[in-house]
Design an enzyme around this catalytic site. Structure first.
Site, PDB file in Angstrom:
ATOM      1  N   SER A  31      19.469  74.942 -56.349  1.00  0.00           N
ATOM      2  CA  SER A  31      18.439  74.278 -57.151  1.00  0.00           C
ATOM      3  C   SER A  31      17.046  74.879 -57.009  1.00  0.00           C
ATOM      4  O   SER A  31      16.215  74.715 -57.895  1.00  0.00           O
ATOM      5  CB  SER A  31      18.385  72.784 -56.830  1.00  0.00           C
ATOM      6  OG  SER A  31      17.825  72.561 -55.562  1.00  0.00           O
ATOM      7  N   LYS A  77      12.544  70.135 -52.991  1.00  0.00           N
ATOM      8  CA  LYS A  77      12.168  70.174 -54.410  1.00  0.00           C
ATOM      9  C   LYS A  77      10.675  70.425 -54.548  1.00  0.00           C
ATOM     10  O   LYS A  77       9.906  70.249 -53.609  1.00  0.00           O
ATOM     11  CB  LYS A  77      12.488  68.833 -55.103  1.00  0.00           C
ATOM     12  CG  LYS A  77      13.934  68.394 -55.015  1.00  0.00           C
ATOM     13  CD  LYS A  77      14.841  69.247 -55.844  1.00  0.00           C
ATOM     14  CE  LYS A  77      16.286  68.771 -55.689  1.00  0.00           C
ATOM     15  NZ  LYS A  77      17.223  69.669 -56.297  1.00  0.00           N
TER      16      LYS A  77
END
Length: 132
Positions: A31, A77
Site C-alpha cells: 500500500s 499510511k
C-alpha cells in the site's frame, strides 16, 4: 572484547530507542509503494513527542473497528487531510479525525473505512524505510 563492546552499545541504543518514544514498525503489503517496499522497517516517533501531525506526514496507526487485525496490528499510511480540511472523498474531515491514504494504487485506507479517529494514530514516521 571489541565484540562485547559492540553488543553492549547496540543494547544501549535499542533501549534508548524504546525509552525515547520511538517505534520500529514493519510496512505490511504494497500500500505504501513506491515510498516504502513491503517488509521495509520504519522508525516512528510516538504521538505527543515532537511536532504535531500534519497533512503529508506518514503515520503509524491502529486499524479501525472491523478491520482484520490478523493481517497487521499496525498500519502505515499518509495523512491526506486533517480535521476541518476537505479529504479526497470531497467531504470535510470531522473534528479529531484524519483522512489516511496509501501511496500506492492498492491500499485499504480511509477511502474504504472513512476518516480515522486521531486517537488511533500512534506515531509519526521519522526515518526512511530499510528492507530486511
Amino acid at each position: 572484547m571489541t565484540a562485547l563492546l559492540i553488543a553492549a552499545s547496540a543494547a544501549v541504543a535499542a533501549l534508548a530507542v524504546v525509552r525515547l518514544g520511538f517505534l520500529r514498525v514493519r510496512v505490511a503489503g504494497p500500500s505504501m509503494l513506491p515510498t516504502y517496499r513491503p517488509g521495509a522497517r520504519v522508525l516512528a516517533l510516538r504521538r505527543g513527542l515532537g511536532r504535531p501531525i500534519r497533512t503529508g506526514d506518514v503515520v503509524v496507526c491502529r486499524p479501525p473497528a472491523g478491520y482484520d487485525r490478523r493481517f497487521t496490528p499496525l498500519l502505515v499510511k499518509r495523512v491526506a487531510a486533517m480535521a476541518g480540511e476537505t479529504g479526497p472523498a470531497g467531504r470535510t474531515v470531522p473534528p479529531r479525525h484524519v483522512f489516511l491514504l496509501g501511496d500506492g494504487p492498492v491500499s485499504v485506507d480511509s477511502r474504504q473505512f472513512g476518516p480515522l479517529p486521531l486517537g488511533l494514530v500512534v506515531a509519526r514516521v521519522v526515518s526512511p524505510g530499510a528492507a530486511d
